[in-house]
Scaffold this motif. Sequence first.
Motif, PDB file in Angstrom:
ATOM      1  N   ARG A  27     106.910 123.099 112.261  1.00 34.44           N
ATOM      2  CA  ARG A  27     106.464 122.481 113.506  1.00 34.44           C
ATOM      3  C   ARG A  27     107.460 121.400 113.947  1.00 34.44           C
ATOM      4  O   ARG A  27     107.856 120.569 113.135  1.00 34.44           O
ATOM      5  CB  ARG A  27     105.079 121.858 113.282  1.00 34.44           C
ATOM      6  N   PHE A  28     107.830 121.432 115.176  1.00 35.07           N
ATOM      7  CA  PHE A  28     108.830 120.540 115.800  1.00 35.07           C
ATOM      8  C   PHE A  28     110.257 120.807 115.309  1.00 35.07           C
ATOM      9  O   PHE A  28     111.218 120.253 115.813  1.00 35.07           O
ATOM     10  CB  PHE A  28     108.514 119.053 115.578  1.00 35.07           C
ATOM     11  N   GLY A  29     110.397 121.595 114.240  1.00 36.51           N
ATOM     12  CA  GLY A  29     111.719 121.797 113.644  1.00 36.51           C
ATOM     13  C   GLY A  29     112.518 122.880 114.350  1.00 36.51           C
ATOM     14  O   GLY A  29     111.972 123.723 115.070  1.00 36.51           O
ATOM     15  N   SER A  30     113.822 122.848 114.120  1.00 32.36           N
ATOM     16  CA  SER A  30     114.707 123.848 114.742  1.00 32.36           C
ATOM     17  C   SER A  30     114.820 125.041 113.824  1.00 32.36           C
ATOM     18  O   SER A  30     115.797 125.191 113.074  1.00 32.36           O
ATOM     19  CB  SER A  30     116.077 123.225 115.008  1.00 32.36           C
ATOM     20  N   THR A 268     117.225 113.365 116.953  1.00 34.69           N
ATOM     21  CA  THR A 268     115.854 113.813 116.704  1.00 34.69           C
ATOM     22  C   THR A 268     115.547 113.692 115.209  1.00 34.69           C
ATOM     23  O   THR A 268     116.381 114.040 114.374  1.00 34.69           O
ATOM     24  CB  THR A 268     115.691 115.299 117.104  1.00 34.69           C
ATOM     25  N   THR A 269     114.362 113.204 114.910  1.00 36.24           N
ATOM     26  CA  THR A 269     113.891 113.244 113.524  1.00 36.24           C
ATOM     27  C   THR A 269     112.503 113.874 113.496  1.00 36.24           C
ATOM     28  O   THR A 269     111.733 113.762 114.455  1.00 36.24           O
ATOM     29  CB  THR A 269     113.793 111.851 112.873  1.00 36.24           C
ATOM     30  N   MET A 295     116.627 103.409 119.088  1.00 31.57           N
ATOM     31  CA  MET A 295     117.650 102.561 119.690  1.00 31.57           C
ATOM     32  C   MET A 295     117.930 102.926 121.150  1.00 31.57           C
ATOM     33  O   MET A 295     118.649 102.204 121.839  1.00 31.57           O
ATOM     34  CB  MET A 295     118.954 102.648 118.882  1.00 31.57           C
ATOM     35  N   THR A 296     117.401 104.063 121.583  1.00 29.87           N
ATOM     36  CA  THR A 296     117.584 104.461 122.986  1.00 29.87           C
ATOM     37  C   THR A 296     116.272 105.039 123.521  1.00 29.87           C
ATOM     38  O   THR A 296     115.334 105.273 122.762  1.00 29.87           O
ATOM     39  CB  THR A 296     118.670 105.563 123.134  1.00 29.87           C
ATOM     40  N   ASP A 297     116.269 105.316 124.812  1.00 23.78           N
ATOM     41  CA  ASP A 297     115.090 105.968 125.407  1.00 23.78           C
ATOM     42  C   ASP A 297     115.159 107.480 125.275  1.00 23.78           C
ATOM     43  O   ASP A 297     114.218 108.186 125.620  1.00 23.78           O
ATOM     44  CB  ASP A 297     114.985 105.614 126.897  1.00 23.78           C
ATOM     45  N   GLU A 298     116.278 107.973 124.814  1.00 22.01           N
ATOM     46  CA  GLU A 298     116.481 109.426 124.817  1.00 22.01           C
ATOM     47  C   GLU A 298     116.268 110.081 123.459  1.00 22.01           C
ATOM     48  O   GLU A 298     116.297 111.302 123.352  1.00 22.01           O
ATOM     49  CB  GLU A 298     117.906 109.735 125.295  1.00 22.01           C
ATOM     50  N   CYS A 299     116.076 109.289 122.419  1.00 23.90           N
ATOM     51  CA  CYS A 299     115.899 109.878 121.086  1.00 23.90           C
ATOM     52  C   CYS A 299     114.432 110.302 120.901  1.00 23.90           C
ATOM     53  O   CYS A 299     113.547 109.872 121.639  1.00 23.90           O
ATOM     54  CB  CYS A 299     116.330 108.896 120.006  1.00 23.90           C
ATOM     55  N   GLU A 300     114.236 111.155 119.902  1.00 26.04           N
ATOM     56  CA  GLU A 300     112.891 111.696 119.667  1.00 26.04           C
ATOM     57  C   GLU A 300     112.541 111.594 118.200  1.00 26.04           C
ATOM     58  O   GLU A 300     113.314 112.030 117.347  1.00 26.04           O
ATOM     59  CB  GLU A 300     112.876 113.198 119.990  1.00 26.04           C
TER      60      GLU A 300
END
Lengths: 380, 246
Positions: A27-30, A268-269, A295-300
């Motif tokens: 789940r959520f993983g690539s 992403t983590t 540290m940013t608004d774009e990380c997940e």
Amino acid sequence: MSVTFVSPALEKFEELDWPVRTDENWRFGSWKEANLSGLETVGAGTIGDLPEPLKGFDRLVFANRDLVSGSSDTAELVEGSFGPTSRLGSSKHAALHAAKSKHTLHVRSGTDLSLELIYFVSGEGLFLPGVVIEAEVGANIRVVKRFISVDDSATVVVTATDVRTAENSKVTCLVTQELNRNSKLIRFSDSTLQASSIAKLAVVHTGAKWVREETYSTVGGLDAKSEILSVALPDTGQEYDQRTFQHHGARNTFSDLLFKNTLFGKATTIFSGLIFVDEGAHGTDAYQTCRNLMMTDECEAHSMPGLEINADDVKCSHGSTSSRVSDEEIFYLMARGITAKDARRLVAQGFSIEAIERLEDEQLETLAIEVVSRKFATIE
Amino acid sequence: MSLTIENLHASVDGNEILKGLNLEIPAGEVHAIMGPNGSGKSTLSKIIAGHDDYEVSEGRVLLDGVDIAKLAVDERSRAGIFLAFQYPAEVPGVSNANFLRAALQARLPEGEEIDAVAFYKNMYAKMDELEMNRKFTSRSVNEGFSGGEKKRNEILQMIMLDPRYCLLDETDSGLDIDALKVVAKGVNSMRSENRGFLVITHYQRLLDYIKPDHVHVMADGQIVKSGGAELALKLEESGYDFLKTA
């Protein structure tokens, strides 16, 4: 007519399927990254720049699968994989390791031992190292494993470590990975703890484009203590997917997991963790914490902490937080003349320190901080 | 040489807090600001330090004649402004020693490294003056510190960074009398003809130990009264009632 011999391990590997979108463990993983079909094992590797040796440690240096320097009375290369098992979704990869790993480094000691393993990784294809660390009664073993890319090849490292602690023994293991940004890492970390033993297993991830890590700790003996620590610093183009299982199988056992992720850019983590307490494992004391610093608004950051308790009289807690750098902290540091960039770096570095300090080993802490600092130096 | 505030208007979230404030702090002098809660005292200190929550709509702050409007917080600090916080932030995982070192390193030209031995020697000497346990060097900045420990830590930073203008925002709050004396001693040790101080406080008590050259009363975003040290005594006696009748 010719007959081709297929080993049972290879047969099992071929029977299994690669992960698919609907796998709950992915789940959520690539899951697409996990498909390694068609890849062959890498050949002989090359040696990179050797880091400063750790004082008091024996050192073994590998270039891909080959031991190129060092020796230790307590470590032996044994042919083939020790056969890792995956209980968290990557059975295919575990079977791949079992089928294709060339050898296992078997470390066994009944006394004090400090061992540094350096893996220089190069070439395109699969590299499948395996290590068994066996602490006999009363032993105190420290192991450092370092994965360092020598070139920019797309190496896929599938690595497995099995830690076994006998009564009253202790194993401290620090794994650092500074693989290049074309590489992938699939890592199995298993530990089985007997009575009154301690396993402190830490990892620092700064490299690779994609990491899938499965950590399974069986705290199986009275008063055994398992600590699982992770510091991860992904940035744009990096995804770290960590799944954990703290399995309490005996009375009065202790486990504590602390993961600290600092996410830069579009990183992403994924963290999925379960504390599982068997029937009869009364007196269990278990903690699980995953903290994400965005540290940013774009990380997940995706976190899925979990508990399953089948015994009475237990103390368990689990939690996950995601937060941004506090403006007040940055203002405070800047009000002392520290630039905005350095202030953010200091705060982020400080965030990682909590997990690193849990190692309670000055040499290993210093090494972990060096690896973390090297990553910070690359962040704009 | 002075820190000069001219006709300063500033607001936060659309609410005007400073409404045309004028103040000059020449080097060598200690100025105290007193005033009722909400009069804008802490806001003033944060604006001088460059906090970006506040919007300056009019007026300017001059540091030795140079307008600092365009300087970022860190640049103001390196230019010589120091704010001792009323509520210093906690910075987990960053040791006091590393923090101070980074602050001093930031003042050096690029490529020049701080002399670690001299740094520690100097820091330990200053800590001894402030009666601070050396264990504080390895503890995370302000984390788990008592109110008094935090304030001593602020003064330690101030002494180490050697600023030209020091803004002390309610440094006496949370201090017992012994800690107050130690902190005041640290401040007084820094008084010189080359340095100016702005001391923000609610209580005369601090000014018994840090003798001001001038005392100002702030209300509704402006300085409404100025005088000598005796003004603080008068305020202690009669409060701010006179503001209502003024």
